[in-house]
Design a protein around this motif. Structure first.
Motif, PDB file in Angstrom:
ATOM      1  N   VAL A 105     -47.561  11.264  73.375  1.00  0.00           N
ATOM      2  CA  VAL A 105     -47.016  10.276  72.438  1.00  0.00           C
ATOM      3  C   VAL A 105     -47.309   8.865  72.938  1.00  0.00           C
ATOM      4  O   VAL A 105     -47.731   7.979  72.176  1.00  0.00           O
ATOM      5  CB  VAL A 105     -45.494  10.482  72.259  1.00  0.00           C
ATOM      6  N   PHE A 106     -47.085   8.663  74.242  1.00  0.00           N
ATOM      7  CA  PHE A 106     -47.328   7.349  74.833  1.00  0.00           C
ATOM      8  C   PHE A 106     -48.806   6.976  74.739  1.00  0.00           C
ATOM      9  O   PHE A 106     -49.146   5.853  74.325  1.00  0.00           O
ATOM     10  CB  PHE A 106     -46.871   7.338  76.296  1.00  0.00           C
ATOM     11  N   ILE A 107     -49.691   7.872  75.101  1.00  0.00           N
ATOM     12  CA  ILE A 107     -51.128   7.594  75.083  1.00  0.00           C
ATOM     13  C   ILE A 107     -51.587   7.172  73.691  1.00  0.00           C
ATOM     14  O   ILE A 107     -52.298   6.171  73.530  1.00  0.00           O
ATOM     15  CB  ILE A 107     -51.918   8.831  75.554  1.00  0.00           C
ATOM     16  N   GLN A 108     -51.178   7.915  72.691  1.00  0.00           N
ATOM     17  CA  GLN A 108     -51.609   7.593  71.331  1.00  0.00           C
ATOM     18  C   GLN A 108     -51.051   6.258  70.864  1.00  0.00           C
ATOM     19  O   GLN A 108     -51.722   5.503  70.157  1.00  0.00           O
ATOM     20  CB  GLN A 108     -51.205   8.725  70.377  1.00  0.00           C
ATOM     21  N   SER A 109     -49.819   5.937  71.277  1.00  0.00           N
ATOM     22  CA  SER A 109     -49.243   4.646  70.886  1.00  0.00           C
ATOM     23  C   SER A 109     -49.978   3.500  71.565  1.00  0.00           C
ATOM     24  O   SER A 109     -50.151   2.421  70.972  1.00  0.00           O
ATOM     25  CB  SER A 109     -47.748   4.606  71.229  1.00  0.00           C
ATOM     26  N   VAL A 110     -50.409   3.713  72.808  1.00  0.00           N
ATOM     27  CA  VAL A 110     -51.172   2.691  73.538  1.00  0.00           C
ATOM     28  C   VAL A 110     -52.484   2.403  72.817  1.00  0.00           C
ATOM     29  O   VAL A 110     -52.822   1.242  72.527  1.00  0.00           O
ATOM     30  CB  VAL A 110     -51.447   3.143  74.994  1.00  0.00           C
ATOM     31  N   ILE A 111     -53.218   3.448  72.540  1.00  0.00           N
ATOM     32  CA  ILE A 111     -54.517   3.269  71.878  1.00  0.00           C
ATOM     33  C   ILE A 111     -54.343   2.610  70.516  1.00  0.00           C
ATOM     34  O   ILE A 111     -55.084   1.683  70.152  1.00  0.00           O
ATOM     35  CB  ILE A 111     -55.235   4.638  71.750  1.00  0.00           C
ATOM     36  N   ARG A 112     -53.344   3.043  69.777  1.00  0.00           N
ATOM     37  CA  ARG A 112     -53.098   2.514  68.440  1.00  0.00           C
ATOM     38  C   ARG A 112     -52.784   1.010  68.492  1.00  0.00           C
ATOM     39  O   ARG A 112     -53.334   0.216  67.720  1.00  0.00           O
ATOM     40  CB  ARG A 112     -51.948   3.289  67.791  1.00  0.00           C
ATOM     41  N   LEU A 113     -51.900   0.606  69.419  1.00  0.00           N
ATOM     42  CA  LEU A 113     -51.502  -0.800  69.506  1.00  0.00           C
ATOM     43  C   LEU A 113     -52.656  -1.678  69.996  1.00  0.00           C
ATOM     44  O   LEU A 113     -52.922  -2.750  69.444  1.00  0.00           O
ATOM     45  CB  LEU A 113     -50.291  -0.952  70.426  1.00  0.00           C
ATOM     46  N   LEU A 114     -53.346  -1.234  71.043  1.00  0.00           N
ATOM     47  CA  LEU A 114     -54.444  -2.031  71.586  1.00  0.00           C
ATOM     48  C   LEU A 114     -55.547  -2.234  70.558  1.00  0.00           C
ATOM     49  O   LEU A 114     -56.068  -3.348  70.394  1.00  0.00           O
ATOM     50  CB  LEU A 114     -55.013  -1.364  72.847  1.00  0.00           C
ATOM     51  N   ARG A 115     -55.909  -1.173  69.847  1.00  0.00           N
ATOM     52  CA  ARG A 115     -56.982  -1.291  68.852  1.00  0.00           C
ATOM     53  C   ARG A 115     -56.539  -2.134  67.647  1.00  0.00           C
ATOM     54  O   ARG A 115     -57.328  -2.908  67.104  1.00  0.00           O
ATOM     55  CB  ARG A 115     -57.418   0.098  68.392  1.00  0.00           C
ATOM     56  N   ALA A 116     -55.281  -2.011  67.270  1.00  0.00           N
ATOM     57  CA  ALA A 116     -54.795  -2.738  66.088  1.00  0.00           C
ATOM     58  C   ALA A 116     -54.894  -4.246  66.273  1.00  0.00           C
ATOM     59  O   ALA A 116     -55.156  -4.982  65.316  1.00  0.00           O
ATOM     60  CB  ALA A 116     -53.360  -2.336  65.778  1.00  0.00           C
ATOM     61  N   PHE A 117     -54.686  -4.711  67.515  1.00  0.00           N
ATOM     62  CA  PHE A 117     -54.671  -6.156  67.759  1.00  0.00           C
ATOM     63  C   PHE A 117     -55.895  -6.642  68.533  1.00  0.00           C
ATOM     64  O   PHE A 117     -55.950  -7.787  68.964  1.00  0.00           O
ATOM     65  CB  PHE A 117     -53.386  -6.551  68.478  1.00  0.00           C
ATOM     66  N   ASN A 118     -56.863  -5.736  68.757  1.00  0.00           N
ATOM     67  CA  ASN A 118     -58.140  -6.113  69.370  1.00  0.00           C
ATOM     68  C   ASN A 118     -58.033  -6.438  70.855  1.00  0.00           C
ATOM     69  O   ASN A 118     -58.786  -7.254  71.391  1.00  0.00           O
ATOM     70  CB  ASN A 118     -58.777  -7.292  68.618  1.00  0.00           C
ATOM     71  N   PHE A 119     -57.065  -5.806  71.550  1.00  0.00           N
ATOM     72  CA  PHE A 119     -57.047  -5.884  73.014  1.00  0.00           C
ATOM     73  C   PHE A 119     -58.156  -5.005  73.584  1.00  0.00           C
ATOM     74  O   PHE A 119     -58.560  -4.009  72.977  1.00  0.00           O
ATOM     75  CB  PHE A 119     -55.702  -5.402  73.565  1.00  0.00           C
ATOM     76  N   ASP A 120     -58.626  -5.373  74.791  1.00  0.00           N
ATOM     77  CA  ASP A 120     -59.678  -4.597  75.450  1.00  0.00           C
ATOM     78  C   ASP A 120     -59.138  -3.605  76.467  1.00  0.00           C
ATOM     79  O   ASP A 120     -59.916  -2.819  77.033  1.00  0.00           O
ATOM     80  CB  ASP A 120     -60.662  -5.538  76.154  1.00  0.00           C
ATOM     81  N   GLY A 121     -57.820  -3.650  76.738  1.00  0.00           N
ATOM     82  CA  GLY A 121     -57.300  -2.726  77.722  1.00  0.00           C
ATOM     83  C   GLY A 121     -55.826  -2.917  77.992  1.00  0.00           C
ATOM     84  O   GLY A 121     -55.149  -3.753  77.375  1.00  0.00           O
TER      85      GLY A 121
END
Length: 370
Positions: A105-121
């Motif tokens: 759950v945590f991993i998917q939320s991380v990827i979702r949030l980072l990609r949504a706002f254009n973070f690189d990591g």
């Protein structure tokens, strides 16, 4: 390529090579500081650092989320800085103490949030690990595997994974499986400051480069060189290790006529007039307090301190930054990171040396001279 940053009238500088970098934290709480201490995303110069780290996000019910509603708007502005510097990379920082057991759950939320706002990591701040969390942190670092898979499946550059970790040897031994986590992390930010502070009963510099002549017992390890070398010797590749540079001083209130290193102290110094924390002075506040005051140099530790009335403060200046950067390069460590941009004399108005003498610029000048 040269990158720069500055503090207390100094400049933090690092020459960027294939294995060196300057990662700079932005503390989003600085937007709420009063008057000239206020620092917003719009105040960030995107050309000063190779990586910018937004501090901090939060974890609620195993999911990565913005700390406040206002942070969402800051995310957009923060990542828009890459339009002005296409080489810039941005990371979102999160504290690790709330990381739960629902790993997927945590991993998917991380990827979702980072990609949504254009973070690189993602930067995982894990500076106070409990011994029982040692293996849990190793599991958390395996996020890197999910980042690789997601990048491949989405045909995007994979997300970066960094960690900010303790520099205290006893904490390193108790809290980190160094060799294992280093396999998964792209960068390791070693918090080589706050080794000492006004929570102690005698004065000492919070970020010495080397061991001091008065250090005994475990205190002989409480310095920048010892910490970086210990992380390396425990199995972390030196090219992944970043030296921490603090754009602040730690201030004590003296309790006797003595003002030397090791002088008795009764507690923290006065609070910074903009940062509002006792015994903690942003580099620009340090300039205000020390205007016209003579600095002293701790020769064995290669760092300065100063006293004014009953106040004692240890900080970094141009000379000490030069020495730290020379040490970093001589030992082939990967780079440096700054905590934090908002603590620097970012407008060049407090230290009377102009914006060219900012903390990042100080680092750059030091690297260029060697």
């Amino acid at each position: 390529t040269i990158v720069s940053s500055s503090a207390s009238g100094l400049t933090f500088l690092v020459i960027l090579t294939s294995t060196s970098r300057l990662m700079c934290y932005y503390n989003s709480k600085a937007a709420d500081r009063p008057a000239m201490g206020k620092f917003r995303v719009s105040d960030i110069d995107p050309d000063k650092c190779t990586h910018l780290i937004f501090g901090f996000s939060d974890i609620i019910e195993n999911e990565l989320v913005p700390t406040t509603v206002n942070d969402v708007q800051q995310y957009f502005g923060f990542n828009a800085l890459k339009q002005r510097n296409p080489l810039l990379k941005t990371l979102l920082a999160v504290g690790g103490e709330k990381f739960g057991t629902e790993k997927e759950v945590f991993i998917q939320s991380v990827i979702r949030l980072l990609r949504a706002f254009n973070f690189d990591g993602l930067d995982v701040d894990w500076r106070y690990p409990a011994e029982e969390d040692k293996q849990r942190f190793t599991e958390l670092c395996k996020l890197e595997t999910a980042f690789v898979d997601e990048g491949t499946s989405s045909n995007q550059e994979r997300l970066i994974l960094a960690a900010s970790v303790s520099a205290e040897r006893s904490t390193i031994d108790a809290g980190y499986e160094v060799e294992e986590i280093a396999m998964h992390l792209d960068f390791i930010n070693v918090l080589t400051f706050d080794f000492h502070g006004p929570w102690e009963s005698v004065t000492a510099h919070h970020s010495p480069l080397f061991q001091g002549s008065q250090d005994t017992g475990d205190a002989i390890y409480s310095n920048t060189a010892s910490a970086l070398e210990y992380w390396r010797d425990q199995g972390a590749p030196e090219e992944k290790l970043n030296m921490g540079l603090g754009a602040f001083g730690r201030a004590f209130s003296l309790s006797s006529n003595s003002s030397a290193v090791g002088a008795p102290a009764s507690g923290p110094g006065e609070e910074g007039c903009y940062t509002g924390e006792e015994g903690f002075w942003a580099s620009y506040e340090t300039c205000l307090y020390l205007d016209g005051v003579q600095n002293h140099f701790i020769s064995d530790q290669k760092v300065p301190y100063a006293t004014t009335e009953n106040q004692w403060v240890g900080f970094d200046d141009t000379t000490s930054i030069n020495t730290k950067i020379n040490y970093l390069k001589a030992n082939k460590f990967g780079g440096a990171f700054v905590w934090s941009l908002d603590l620097d004399d970012f407008r060049g108005e407090f230290c009377n040396q102009g914006s060219a003498h900012s903390l990042p610029n100080c680092i750059i000048s030091a690297a260029a001279a060697t």
